[in-house]
Design an enzyme around this catalytic site. Structure first.
Site, PDB file in Angstrom:
ATOM      1  N   ALA A  65       0.964  -1.099  -0.188  1.00 29.98           N
ATOM      2  CA  ALA A  65      -0.227   0.091   0.052  1.00 29.98           C
ATOM      3  C   ALA A  65       0.876   1.223   0.051  1.00 29.98           C
ATOM      4  CB  ALA A  65      -0.785   0.149   1.190  1.00 29.98           C
ATOM      5  N   GLY A 110       0.436  -5.194   0.747  1.00 24.89           N
ATOM      6  CA  GLY A 110      -0.677  -5.022  -0.288  1.00 24.89           C
ATOM      7  C   GLY A 110      -0.275  -5.706  -1.616  1.00 24.89           C
ATOM      8  N   GLU A 113      -0.502  -9.310  -0.946  1.00 24.82           N
ATOM      9  CA  GLU A 113      -2.148  -9.492  -0.629  1.00 24.82           C
ATOM     10  C   GLU A 113      -2.703  -9.654  -2.028  1.00 24.82           C
ATOM     11  OE1 GLU A 113      -2.148  -6.073   2.191  1.00 24.82           O
ATOM     12  OE2 GLU A 113      -3.367  -7.597   3.382  1.00 24.82           O
ATOM     13  N   GLU A 133       4.192  -5.199   7.248  1.00 25.36           N
ATOM     14  CA  GLU A 133       3.265  -4.284   7.896  1.00 25.36           C
ATOM     15  C   GLU A 133       3.773  -3.906   9.366  1.00 25.36           C
ATOM     16  OE1 GLU A 133       1.982  -6.555   6.120  1.00 25.36           O
ATOM     17  OE2 GLU A 133       0.544  -5.711   4.767  1.00 25.36           O
TER      18      GLU A 133
END
Ligand code: COA
Length: 257
Positions: A65, A110, A113, A133
């Site tokens: 992200a 992300g 993911e 993270e």
């Protein structure tokens, strides 16, 4: 048509390149909006029979992200970010046409993911996977705690997500996260070969396979807990410290608060 994606379709295969190479293809709001709109189109576009998602450049698939969007978020807004990410990734996972991640470099946070939301993953030998993270005082928010656990099992997911460590393509293959490791140059060709084979099968059957496998032992509970806990991280000083430290290119000084 899309600011953050390069999209081209040939022989029924739509190749989607996440195109922010100067930020290692990090997922900002615009990428999510573009992916959301693109998959709406793909669902209904008869010219598209299957999809490849990959990253621009030779260094990254997607490095996570976009961390620069985190510090402006309040704890009340953070669950919305996780929910938005999960909604777009669910749309990819539930696409009735095969979607394969061609991981050509870093697939972190992300990015990992996103690859896990695809129906399966091929990777180049230069690929690296991880959920870092915790380095930012955060947890995965786009389905990672759920999909990584389904993909490689509880113990391995626990270790990867708690430690934030990266694994290479060979280890990801051993863990069962990816289906095949190829040379960097042949990655897209190998994925296309497999998709061409799948495209030769009955599309409705293929769509039904996708739907059935996606519904294996799926519950919403874990995802909802992740959204709640992701939001709670935004109430901590350590999250602000972690994201600031990354952007200021220094080591974080976590206080456990
Ligand atoms: N969000 C925002 N920007 C990111 C990013 C992310 N997730 N990952 C990389 N970038 C940016 C860097 O800030 C840098 O931008 P700049 O040139 O404007 O300073 C650029 O992409 C190149 O990254 P850099 O860190 O210089 O490359 P590197 O080769 O030294 O390191 C990584 C590569 C992947 C190890 C490192 O970029 C990294 O750790 N990224 C964050 C991974 C992460 O924590 N993801 C989960 C987020 S929840």
């Amino acid at each position: 048509m899309y600011n953050t994606l390069l999209v081209s379709t040939e022989n029924g295969i739509c190749t989607v390149v996440i195109n922010r190479p100067d930020k290692l293809n990090a997922l900002n709001k615009e990428v999510f909006n573009d992916l959301d709109k693109l998959f709406d189109d793909i669902y209904h576009d008869d010219k598209v029979q299957s999809v490849i998602i990959t990253g621009a450049g030779s260094k990254a698939f997607v490095a996570g992200a976009d961390i620069s969007e985190f510090l402006e978020l309040t704890p009340a807004q953070a669950p919305g970010l996780a929910r938005r990410g999960q909604t777009v990734f669910d749309k990819i996972e539930n696409c009735p046409k095969p979607v394969v991640a061609a991981v050509n470099g870093f697939a972190l946070g992300g990015g990992c993911e996103l690859a896990l939301a695809c129906h399966f993953i091929y990777a180049s030998e230069t690929a690296k996977f991880g959920q870092p993270e915790v380095n930012l005082g955060l947890i995965p928010g786009y389905g990672g705690t759920q999909r990584l656990t389904q993909s490689c099992g509880k113990g391995r997911a626990m270790e990867l997500i708690m430690s934030g460590k990266m694994i290479d393509a060979k280890k990801a293959f051993e863990y069962g996260i990816i289906n095949e490791v190829t040379g960097a140059e042949e990655l897209l060709a190998k994925v296309k070969e497999t998709l061409t084979l799948i495209q030769s099968k009955a599309p409705v059957a293929v769509a039904n396979v996708i739907e059935c496998i996606n519904n294996f032992d799926h519950t919403q509970q874990g995802y909802d807990l992740e959204i709640k806990k992701f939001g709670e991280c935004f109430n901590t000083e350590d999250m602000k410290e972690g994201a600031s430290a990354f952007l200021e290119k220094r080591k974080p000084d976590f206080k456990g608060k």
